[in-house]
Design an enzyme around this catalytic site. Structure first.
Site, PDB file in Angstrom:
ATOM      1  N   LYS A  14       0.826  -1.210   0.000  1.00 39.73           N
ATOM      2  CA  LYS A  14       0.000   0.000   0.000  1.00 39.73           C
ATOM      3  C   LYS A  14       0.861   1.260   0.000  1.00 39.73           C
ATOM      4  O   LYS A  14       0.621   2.175  -0.775  1.00 39.73           O
ATOM      5  CB  LYS A  14      -0.934   0.027   1.228  1.00 39.73           C
ATOM      6  CG  LYS A  14      -1.916  -1.131   1.285  1.00 39.73           C
ATOM      7  CD  LYS A  14      -2.897  -0.982   2.449  1.00 39.73           C
ATOM      8  CE  LYS A  14      -2.248  -1.082   3.820  1.00 39.73           C
ATOM      9  NZ  LYS A  14      -1.796  -2.432   4.222  1.00 39.73           N
ATOM     10  N   ARG A  89      -9.587   0.044   9.207  1.00 44.57           N
ATOM     11  CA  ARG A  89      -9.163  -1.328   9.449  1.00 44.57           C
ATOM     12  C   ARG A  89     -10.166  -2.087  10.300  1.00 44.57           C
ATOM     13  O   ARG A  89      -9.918  -3.241  10.653  1.00 44.57           O
ATOM     14  CB  ARG A  89      -7.821  -1.322  10.189  1.00 44.57           C
ATOM     15  CG  ARG A  89      -6.615  -1.455   9.277  1.00 44.57           C
ATOM     16  CD  ARG A  89      -5.401  -1.261  10.162  1.00 44.57           C
ATOM     17  NE  ARG A  89      -4.285  -2.035   9.736  1.00 44.57           N
ATOM     18  CZ  ARG A  89      -3.175  -1.488   9.215  1.00 44.57           C
ATOM     19  NH1 ARG A  89      -3.092  -0.200   9.004  1.00 44.57           N
ATOM     20  NH2 ARG A  89      -2.160  -2.242   8.905  1.00 44.57           N
ATOM     21  N   ARG A 128      11.741  -6.577   4.469  1.00 47.70           N
ATOM     22  CA  ARG A 128      11.658  -5.140   4.747  1.00 47.70           C
ATOM     23  C   ARG A 128      12.226  -4.841   6.136  1.00 47.70           C
ATOM     24  O   ARG A 128      12.865  -3.811   6.351  1.00 47.70           O
ATOM     25  CB  ARG A 128      10.187  -4.704   4.656  1.00 47.70           C
ATOM     26  CG  ARG A 128       9.915  -3.264   5.037  1.00 47.70           C
ATOM     27  CD  ARG A 128       8.473  -2.865   4.733  1.00 47.70           C
ATOM     28  NE  ARG A 128       7.552  -3.223   5.813  1.00 47.70           N
ATOM     29  CZ  ARG A 128       6.226  -3.055   5.761  1.00 47.70           C
ATOM     30  NH1 ARG A 128       5.668  -2.565   4.682  1.00 47.70           N
ATOM     31  NH2 ARG A 128       5.466  -3.387   6.779  1.00 47.70           N
ATOM     32  N   ARG A 134      11.694  -1.060  11.641  1.00 45.71           N
ATOM     33  CA  ARG A 134      10.428  -1.257  12.356  1.00 45.71           C
ATOM     34  C   ARG A 134      10.491  -2.543  13.158  1.00 45.71           C
ATOM     35  O   ARG A 134      10.645  -3.622  12.601  1.00 45.71           O
ATOM     36  CB  ARG A 134       9.273  -1.336  11.349  1.00 45.71           C
ATOM     37  CG  ARG A 134       8.856  -0.004  10.812  1.00 45.71           C
ATOM     38  CD  ARG A 134       7.764  -0.146   9.757  1.00 45.71           C
ATOM     39  NE  ARG A 134       6.598  -0.893  10.247  1.00 45.71           N
ATOM     40  CZ  ARG A 134       5.470  -1.011   9.547  1.00 45.71           C
ATOM     41  NH1 ARG A 134       5.364  -0.425   8.370  1.00 45.71           N
ATOM     42  NH2 ARG A 134       4.457  -1.693  10.027  1.00 45.71           N
ATOM     43  N   ARG A 146      -0.301  -9.622  13.230  1.00 46.05           N
ATOM     44  CA  ARG A 146      -0.934  -8.602  12.392  1.00 46.05           C
ATOM     45  C   ARG A 146      -1.892  -9.256  11.393  1.00 46.05           C
ATOM     46  O   ARG A 146      -2.931  -8.703  11.081  1.00 46.05           O
ATOM     47  CB  ARG A 146       0.122  -7.763  11.672  1.00 46.05           C
ATOM     48  CG  ARG A 146       0.630  -6.639  12.578  1.00 46.05           C
ATOM     49  CD  ARG A 146       2.065  -6.286  12.351  1.00 46.05           C
ATOM     50  NE  ARG A 146       2.342  -5.680  11.074  1.00 46.05           N
ATOM     51  CZ  ARG A 146       3.578  -5.582  10.548  1.00 46.05           C
ATOM     52  NH1 ARG A 146       4.607  -6.085  11.206  1.00 46.05           N
ATOM     53  NH2 ARG A 146       3.760  -5.007   9.392  1.00 46.05           N
TER      54      ARG A 146
END
Ligand code: ADP
Length: 190
Positions: A14, A89, A128, A134, A146
């Site tokens: 996204k 969400r 990533r 992160r 998640r």
């Protein structure tokens, strides 16, 4: 006013696609994940409230997230349109967005989903995590959490938007350019 919700599981791309789409269609990009991370980095009261949830791969409570989103929209009202990334969400957030748009006399233009298989996405996120800094990208358990949150709380939005005839999906597997193309095709036909 154009209002587009970019929808998809964690790691679906996204953020990457939003960066292209906001330029191409001159949209204000609001990523709730980015706003939270900005607040975490700057140790704001909002960052404090959200920290534990984000660290554990859980959704931040609706009230906090909805207030924050509303503030971001209010701050940027003069733009050509909005690209919402990572919001809504939950059904409660979707209802809050409907209300907010209604109060401004704006319509939701569309929801566009980036579809991809969970296993590919978990690998992408772990990759990533090597460079993103992160902490929620570095631990497979947190990542899986998640997805559990997505399946339980976010997936019901697909039917919510389908029922309103606002749901479009594109294949999220391919090169960045291919996917931008697919998204643009959908947007150009709206
Ligand atoms: P990703 O989609 O890769 O998981 P995001 O950057 O969109 O990453 O979000 C990171 C974290 O921020 C989420 O795991 C969640 O804790 C929090 N967050 C972002 N958007 C929302 C939202 N709309 N509602 C609740 N929590 C959110």
């Amino acid at each position: 006013m154009i209002t587009i919700v970019l929808f998809g599981k964690p790691g679906a791309g996204k953020g990457t696609q939003a960066a292209f789409l906001k330029e191409k269609y001159n949209l204000m990009h609001i990523s709730t994940g980015d706003v939270f991370r900005f607040n975490l980095k700057n140790n704001t009261p909002l960052g404090e409230k959200a920290k534990t949830f984000i660290d554990n791969g859980e959704l931040v409570p609706d009230e906090i997230t909805i207030d924050m989103l509303r503030d971001e929209v209010e701050k940027n009202q003069d733009c050509n349109g909005f690209l919402f990334d990572g919001f809504p969400r939950t059904i409660k957030q979707a209802e809050a967005l409907d209300e907010l748009l209604l109060s401004k006399d704006w319509d939701l233009t569309a929801t566009i989903a980036l579809e991809a298989d969970d296993n590919i996405l978990v690998q992408r996120i772990l990759e990533r995590g090597k460079t993103s800094g992160r902490s929620d990208d570095q631990d497979e358990l947190k990542i899986r959490n998640r997805y559990a949150e997505y399946n339980e709380k976010t997936a019901p939005l697909i039917d919510y938007y389908k029922a309103k005839n606002k749901y479009h999906a594109v294949n999220g597997i391919g090169t960045i350019e291919e996917i931008t193309q697919r998204l643009s095709q959908v947007i150009d036909q709206l």
